[in-house]
Design a protein around this motif. Structure first.
Motif, PDB file in Angstrom:
ATOM      1  N   VAL A  86       7.129   9.137  13.731  1.00 26.02           N
ATOM      2  CA  VAL A  86       6.624  10.185  14.619  1.00 26.02           C
ATOM      3  C   VAL A  86       5.874  11.245  13.812  1.00 26.02           C
ATOM      4  CG1 VAL A  86       7.284  12.026  16.209  1.00 26.02           C
ATOM      5  CG2 VAL A  86       8.476   9.814  16.281  1.00 26.02           C
ATOM      6  N   TYR A  87       6.505  11.673  12.704  1.00 28.64           N
ATOM      7  CA  TYR A  87       5.864  12.685  11.881  1.00 28.64           C
ATOM      8  C   TYR A  87       4.600  12.149  11.223  1.00 28.64           C
ATOM      9  CZ  TYR A  87       9.948  15.648  12.443  1.00 28.64           C
ATOM     10  OH  TYR A  87      10.938  16.427  12.971  1.00 28.64           O
ATOM     11  N   GLY A  88       4.646  10.879  10.864  1.00 26.85           N
ATOM     12  CA  GLY A  88       3.456  10.282  10.286  1.00 26.85           C
ATOM     13  C   GLY A  88       2.299  10.289  11.259  1.00 26.85           C
ATOM     14  N   LYS A  89       2.583  10.001  12.530  1.00 24.46           N
ATOM     15  CA  LYS A  89       1.532  10.028  13.550  1.00 24.46           C
ATOM     16  C   LYS A  89       1.001  11.440  13.742  1.00 24.46           C
ATOM     17  CE  LYS A  89       3.146   5.969  16.092  1.00 24.46           C
ATOM     18  NZ  LYS A  89       3.750   5.482  17.362  1.00 24.46           N
ATOM     19  N   MET A  90       1.914  12.428  13.674  1.00 22.82           N
ATOM     20  CA  MET A  90       1.476  13.828  13.818  1.00 22.82           C
ATOM     21  C   MET A  90       0.556  14.212  12.670  1.00 22.82           C
ATOM     22  SD  MET A  90       5.080  15.549  15.004  1.00 22.82           S
ATOM     23  CE  MET A  90       4.422  17.205  14.866  1.00 22.82           C
ATOM     24  N   ARG A  91       0.908  13.791  11.450  1.00 25.32           N
ATOM     25  CA  ARG A  91       0.068  14.133  10.292  1.00 25.32           C
ATOM     26  C   ARG A  91      -1.281  13.422  10.403  1.00 25.32           C
ATOM     27  NH1 ARG A  91       2.375  18.610   9.428  1.00 25.32           N
ATOM     28  NH2 ARG A  91       4.623  18.374   9.141  1.00 25.32           N
ATOM     29  N   ALA A  92      -1.279  12.218  10.878  1.00 28.28           N
ATOM     30  CA  ALA A  92      -2.538  11.482  11.044  1.00 28.28           C
ATOM     31  C   ALA A  92      -3.422  12.169  12.061  1.00 28.28           C
ATOM     32  CB  ALA A  92      -2.244  10.049  11.467  1.00 28.28           C
TER      33      ALA A  92
ATOM     34  N   LEU B 233      -1.120  24.666   0.352  1.00 25.30           N
ATOM     35  CA  LEU B 233       0.000  23.957  -0.262  1.00 25.30           C
ATOM     36  C   LEU B 233       1.121  23.680   0.752  1.00 25.30           C
ATOM     37  CD1 LEU B 233       0.122  25.837  -3.682  1.00 25.30           C
ATOM     38  CD2 LEU B 233      -0.609  23.475  -3.292  1.00 25.30           C
ATOM     39  N   TRP B 234       1.281  24.582   1.708  1.00 26.22           N
ATOM     40  CA  TRP B 234       2.277  24.359   2.761  1.00 26.22           C
ATOM     41  C   TRP B 234       1.885  23.167   3.630  1.00 26.22           C
ATOM     42  CZ3 TRP B 234       7.063  25.254   3.888  1.00 26.22           C
ATOM     43  CH2 TRP B 234       7.518  25.144   5.208  1.00 26.22           C
ATOM     44  N   GLU B 235       0.591  23.063   3.943  1.00 27.78           N
ATOM     45  CA  GLU B 235       0.113  21.919   4.720  1.00 27.78           C
ATOM     46  C   GLU B 235       0.333  20.622   3.943  1.00 27.78           C
ATOM     47  OE1 GLU B 235      -1.119  21.577   7.780  1.00 27.78           O
ATOM     48  OE2 GLU B 235      -0.747  23.696   8.196  1.00 27.78           O
ATOM     49  N   LYS B 236       0.089  20.673   2.647  1.00 28.79           N
ATOM     50  CA  LYS B 236       0.280  19.468   1.839  1.00 28.79           C
ATOM     51  C   LYS B 236       1.763  19.123   1.712  1.00 28.79           C
ATOM     52  CE  LYS B 236      -3.938  19.663  -0.912  1.00 28.79           C
ATOM     53  NZ  LYS B 236      -4.696  20.378   0.123  1.00 28.79           N
TER      54      LYS B 236
ATOM     55  N   ASP C  57       2.645  16.792   4.355  1.00 28.58           N
ATOM     56  CA  ASP C  57       1.969  15.496   4.358  1.00 28.58           C
ATOM     57  C   ASP C  57       2.894  14.470   3.700  1.00 28.58           C
ATOM     58  OD1 ASP C  57       0.336  13.311   4.254  1.00 28.58           O
ATOM     59  OD2 ASP C  57      -1.304  14.309   3.171  1.00 28.58           O
ATOM     60  N   LEU C  58       3.593  13.678   4.521  1.00 28.25           N
ATOM     61  CA  LEU C  58       4.577  12.737   3.990  1.00 28.25           C
ATOM     62  C   LEU C  58       3.939  11.580   3.242  1.00 28.25           C
ATOM     63  CD1 LEU C  58       7.049  12.622   7.019  1.00 28.25           C
ATOM     64  CD2 LEU C  58       7.088  14.117   5.008  1.00 28.25           C
ATOM     65  N   ARG C  59       2.634  11.418   3.382  1.00 33.43           N
ATOM     66  CA  ARG C  59       1.951  10.337   2.667  1.00 33.43           C
ATOM     67  C   ARG C  59       1.605  10.729   1.232  1.00 33.43           C
ATOM     68  NH1 ARG C  59      -3.033   9.938   6.388  1.00 33.43           N
ATOM     69  NH2 ARG C  59      -2.694  12.179   6.177  1.00 33.43           N
TER      70      ARG C  59
ATOM     71  N   ARG D  22       2.147  11.682  -2.546  1.00 32.26           N
ATOM     72  CA  ARG D  22       3.156  11.450  -3.568  1.00 32.26           C
ATOM     73  C   ARG D  22       3.626  12.778  -4.156  1.00 32.26           C
ATOM     74  NH1 ARG D  22       0.452   7.491  -7.788  1.00 32.26           N
ATOM     75  NH2 ARG D  22      -1.093   9.175  -7.653  1.00 32.26           N
ATOM     76  N   LYS D  23       4.880  12.839  -4.542  1.00 27.65           N
ATOM     77  CA  LYS D  23       5.435  14.064  -5.123  1.00 27.65           C
ATOM     78  C   LYS D  23       4.675  14.485  -6.377  1.00 27.65           C
ATOM     79  CE  LYS D  23      10.146  13.404  -3.376  1.00 27.65           C
ATOM     80  NZ  LYS D  23      11.579  13.209  -3.753  1.00 27.65           N
ATOM     81  N   ARG D  24       4.272  13.475  -7.156  1.00 26.44           N
ATOM     82  CA  ARG D  24       3.528  13.809  -8.376  1.00 26.44           C
ATOM     83  C   ARG D  24       2.226  14.516  -8.051  1.00 26.44           C
ATOM     84  NH1 ARG D  24       1.891   8.807 -12.041  1.00 26.44           N
ATOM     85  NH2 ARG D  24       4.177   8.677 -12.144  1.00 26.44           N
ATOM     86  N   ASP D  25       1.524  14.031  -7.024  1.00 29.62           N
ATOM     87  CA  ASP D  25       0.259  14.668  -6.638  1.00 29.62           C
ATOM     88  C   ASP D  25       0.504  16.096  -6.123  1.00 29.62           C
ATOM     89  OD1 ASP D  25      -1.150  12.421  -7.329  1.00 29.62           O
ATOM     90  OD2 ASP D  25      -1.156  11.593  -5.295  1.00 29.62           O
ATOM     91  N   TYR D  26       1.591  16.256  -5.360  1.00 29.56           N
ATOM     92  CA  TYR D  26       1.886  17.585  -4.826  1.00 29.56           C
ATOM     93  C   TYR D  26       2.193  18.568  -5.950  1.00 29.56           C
ATOM     94  CZ  TYR D  26       3.913  21.271  -1.959  1.00 29.56           C
ATOM     95  OH  TYR D  26       4.170  22.473  -1.348  1.00 29.56           O
ATOM     96  N   ILE D  27       2.969  18.130  -6.935  1.00 34.54           N
ATOM     97  CA  ILE D  27       3.267  18.998  -8.090  1.00 34.54           C
ATOM     98  C   ILE D  27       1.989  19.318  -8.856  1.00 34.54           C
ATOM     99  CG2 ILE D  27       4.454  19.062 -10.317  1.00 34.54           C
ATOM    100  CD1 ILE D  27       6.696  17.394  -9.014  1.00 34.54           C
ATOM    101  N   ASN D  28       1.110  18.329  -8.970  1.00 32.58           N
ATOM    102  CA  ASN D  28      -0.163  18.567  -9.665  1.00 32.58           C
ATOM    103  C   ASN D  28      -1.018  19.607  -8.941  1.00 32.58           C
ATOM    104  OD1 ASN D  28       0.398  16.792 -11.750  1.00 32.58           O
ATOM    105  ND2 ASN D  28      -0.590  15.042 -10.746  1.00 32.58           N
ATOM    106  N   HIS D  29      -0.952  19.617  -7.612  1.00 30.61           N
ATOM    107  CA  HIS D  29      -1.674  20.640  -6.859  1.00 30.61           C
ATOM    108  C   HIS D  29      -1.156  22.036  -7.235  1.00 30.61           C
ATOM    109  CE1 HIS D  29      -4.522  18.807  -4.077  1.00 30.61           C
ATOM    110  NE2 HIS D  29      -3.681  17.786  -3.917  1.00 30.61           N
ATOM    111  N   TRP D  30       0.155  22.183  -7.301  1.00 35.30           N
ATOM    112  CA  TRP D  30       0.734  23.475  -7.696  1.00 35.30           C
ATOM    113  C   TRP D  30       0.309  23.853  -9.117  1.00 35.30           C
ATOM    114  CZ3 TRP D  30       3.314  27.397  -5.430  1.00 35.30           C
ATOM    115  CH2 TRP D  30       3.802  27.203  -4.132  1.00 35.30           C
TER     116      TRP D  30
END
Length: 727
Positions: A11-17, A242-245, A248-250, A252-260
């Motif tokens: 459900v959340y994936g569909k919402m993010r899409a 960053l909150w929006e990201k 985003d369950l799609r 990867r944690k590594r990418d999210y940390i790299n954004h920070w």
């Protein structure tokens, strides 16, 4: 839970899409002709901006308004003399560079109203600095296009920036404001350009615009501290992104940390690096003693060329004449003057003063219970635990304390000067406590008090309180100098209770070499910034004086007051800092309209109305946040400041309100599906015609008005403007 049950993640994936579909896609590649048409308007606006900013820029050959300050600061860089000011150094270094490139030798005094000498290339300096104002205009065009404005809205926005007489006027002199405005506009442009690259994170273009955003933040904050207000806009945008990201369950944690990490490196680390490097260059260039020495630590001053610290005797003795420097960040020199406290004991005032003055001089005397110092007898050096009197040499009064409440720091005792060279009491006695020494280390290893390197505390013998100067500013009766008081709390780690001997005169003692003592950069950097903050906080309006130039932030949005930038005589070229009413009033009105529009649309959404296509509402809100929050963060801090304010403080804020005008015109007119193209052109023509027409009517206040001001009729659009008044 079954094997196919994903716990609701689908459900959340569909919402993010679905949310991803609402994002406006990356613009398609453009052709050469499209690129040419995109840049041609910017080139034309740049030429028009050059004409407005450079036209008759040297008409007034006198020092106008704050040229008296910033021209003088630029001169100090050319003479390499250390000075002090409440603003960071980057803008003033650029003024010095402009002077160097213009062939200026740095020896003009820049006194307000003085006529420029023939060897001062003031026109060339004004032109170079006005170039920052020129570049505001094409940047406004590119920013409008990055925000998704239609061509008509982008033209209207750019014309408003081009034709505002306040932005024009402030850009034509040797001031910091043109640089502040340019870097503010540049920061907004870089942020919007970075937003365009959000679809391709960590690509070369993404990194380029993230880096440029950080660089522009560092530059704007290094010109004036008010540049930090635009940083708040970048910060809120970044946190929202960053909150929006985070949702985003799609991702990867590594990418999210790299954004920070990327944001932290480029939007915090890069600006801080630029800010600190501006101070590093400031210290490197200004390596000679100058008028701002006393704002810095004694060790810093000891390494400046031209001071007399190298002639200081190292070890302090009874009978020595000294100055005492407070070692708290922003600390000044222990000072007294003949004026008395209007409250409390009404004895002679004691303060901390940030400039070198004979009133900073004290003589080390023995307590009243011991024989007077024999200047021809055996030399007695000052040690830990000694009890002394500090006699103020200009007035012969003694540093004194008693059980009287200090005027500002109510929990502390008052410190005053009392008695004379032959009369006093035990309230004049202070016990010397050595804390440590830069050379010898801990107290136990320090045999005698030394100038520059020994850290001291002074304990009042009768009251057991400690001499402190915690950066509390005295009222105007104390000349807004720093209050000195006696703290009843024994806090050995409080730097404002620490003192060192700075200057030391004693003809009976040999001089010592002090130049080899270095002061660390980080301490000097922090010390100067605290001193700047303290002095800035002291810029409060005098209740007993009328400042006809000052204005309240509530005066700015509707242009209640203007500002005379020079003398108003019949034979003087006159400049009046006031905005284009069509620009200022419409931009202020647009802010209120935006709030109403958002509220109406939210109410309609709640009722089930569908007013928007895919991605349109998100984009509408995005531009509203850039313009509206940008205005809010730039404006609201002035409402809570205690310092005196002027109309030019609103000029960076105005830019965001102008963006709001273009945005609302786009929404209601230029992108409307209900209006014909002819109607849109008519409305565009009327709007731009009003802006240009009002600019032409008021152009004289920026280009310079000659002759009696009353011969130039029609300028008093508000009775509160003091254009025609005699004072």
């Amino acid at each position: 839970m079954g094997e196919d049950d994903d716990g609701g993640r689908e459900v959340y994936g569909k919402m993010r899409a679905a949310a991803a579909l609402r994002q406006i896609p990356r613009p398609p590649p453009t052709t050469f002709q499209e690129d040419l048409m995109e840049h041609l308007p910017a080139a034309i606006y740049t030429l028009l901006s050059c004409w407005t900013r450079f036209y008759q820029i040297g008409k007034n050959n006198h020092v106008v308004w704050d040229e008296a300050h910033f021209g003088k600061f630029g001169s100090y860089y050319l003479r390499r003399e250390f000075y002090f000011d409440v603003h960071p150094p980057l803008g003033k270094m650029l003024v010095g560079l402009v002077g160097l490139l213009s062939g200026y030798n740095g020896h003009f005094e820049f006194k307000s109203g003085d006529e420029y000498k023939e060897d001062v290339p003031y026109v060339a300096m004004r032109v170079m600095l006005a170039t920052f104002g020129v570049l505001m205009v094409p940047l406004a065009w590119y920013t409008a296009k990055e925000l998704g404005f239609s061509n008509r809205a982008a033209h209207l926005t750019t014309i408003m920036v081009l034709c505002d007489v306040a932005w024009l006027c402030i850009s034509r002199f040797i001031l910091l404001d043109s640089m502040l405005l340019f870097f503010t506009v540049l920061t907004v442009f870089c942020l919007t350009r970075f937003h365009t690259e959000r679809h391709d994170p960590f690509s070369p273009d993404w990194w380029v615009w993230l880096t440029f955003t950080g660089i522009s933040i560092g530059c704007v904050a290094s010109v004036k501290w008010v540049g930090l207000f635009v940083t708040a806009l970048v910060g809120v945008y970044t946190l929202e992104d960053l909150w929006e990201k985070f949702g985003d369950l799609r991702m990867r944690k590594r990418d999210y940390i790299n954004h920070w990490l990327a944001r932290g490196l480029m939007l915090i680390g890069m600006p801080l690096f630029i800010y600190m490097m501006s101070f590093k260059l400031h210290f490197i260039i200004l390596n000679h003693s100058g008028p701002g020495d006393a704002q810095m630590s004694s060790l810093f001053q000891a390494n400046l060329e031209g001071n007399d610290f190298s002639k200081n005797p190292l070890e302090v003795a009874y009978g020595s004449k000294i100055t005492l420097k407070n070692m708290g960040f922003g600390g000044g020199l222990l000072h007294s003057h003949v004026q008395t406290y209007p409250v409390g004991s009404q004895q002679q005032q004691v303060t901390c003063y940030h400039y070198k003055d004979d009133n900073n001089n004290w003589r080390v005397e023995k307590p009243w219970t011991l024989p007077k110092v024999d200047d021809a007898g055996e030399i007695e050096f000052l040690k830990h635990g000694d009890i002394v009197r500090l006699q103020h040499t200009p007035t012969n009064r003694n540093l004194h304390s008693h059980n009287v409440v200090a005027p500002v720091s109510k929990l502390n005792n008052e410190v005053s000067c009392y008695g004379n060279a032959t009369a006093g009491d035990a309230g004049d006695h202070w016990q010397v406590e050595i804390v440590d020494d830069l050379v010898f280390g801990k107290r136990e290893k320090v045999p005698r008090v030394r100038s520059l390197t020994t850290k001291l505390r002074f304990r009042h013998v009768l009251s057991s309180c400690y001499l402190v100067a915690p950066n509390s500013v005295l009222p105007p009766w104390g000349f807004k100098q720093i209050e000195v008081s006696c703290d009843k709390q024994n806090n050995p780690s409080d730097p404002h209770s620490h003192w060192n001997v700075e200057s030391h005169w004693n003809g009976r003692l040999p001089v010592g070499e002090t130049k080899f003592y270095k002061s660390p950069f980080l301490r000097d950097f922090w010390h100067l910034n605290v001193a700047m903050m303290t002095s800035n906080n002291a810029l409060v309006p005098d209740a007993d004086k009328e400042d006809i130039l000052a204005s309240s932030p509530t005066d700015w949005p509707w242009m209640h007051l203007g500002l005379r930038m020079c003398g108003w005589g019949d034979n003087q070229t006159k400049y009046y800092l006031i905005g284009n009413p069509a620009v200022w009033w419409s931009s202020t009105l647009s802010l209120g309209i935006c709030v109403i529009v958002i509220a109406v649309y939210l109410a309609r959404m709640q009722r089930g109305y569908r007013d928007w296509g895919v991605g349109e509402w998100d984009h509408f809100l995005y531009v509203c946040k850039i313009a509206g929050l940008g205005w809010f963060f730039q404006y609201v801090p002035f409402l809570i400041m205690g310092r005196v304010t002027y109309i030019h403080h609103y000029l960076p804020t105005l830019y965001f309100a102008v963006l709001m005008v273009g945005h609302l015109f786009d929404h209601f007119v230029f992108k409307s599906r209900r209006l014909k193209d002819t109607t849109k052109w008519v409305i565009f023509g009327i709007a731009t015609g009003i802006v240009i027409g009002v600019f032409w009517w008021f152009r004289g206040v920026a280009f310079g008005i000659d002759g009696p001001i009353k011969e130039h009729w029609g300028l008093l659009w508000r009775k509160s403007w003091n254009i025609y008044e005699s004072h």
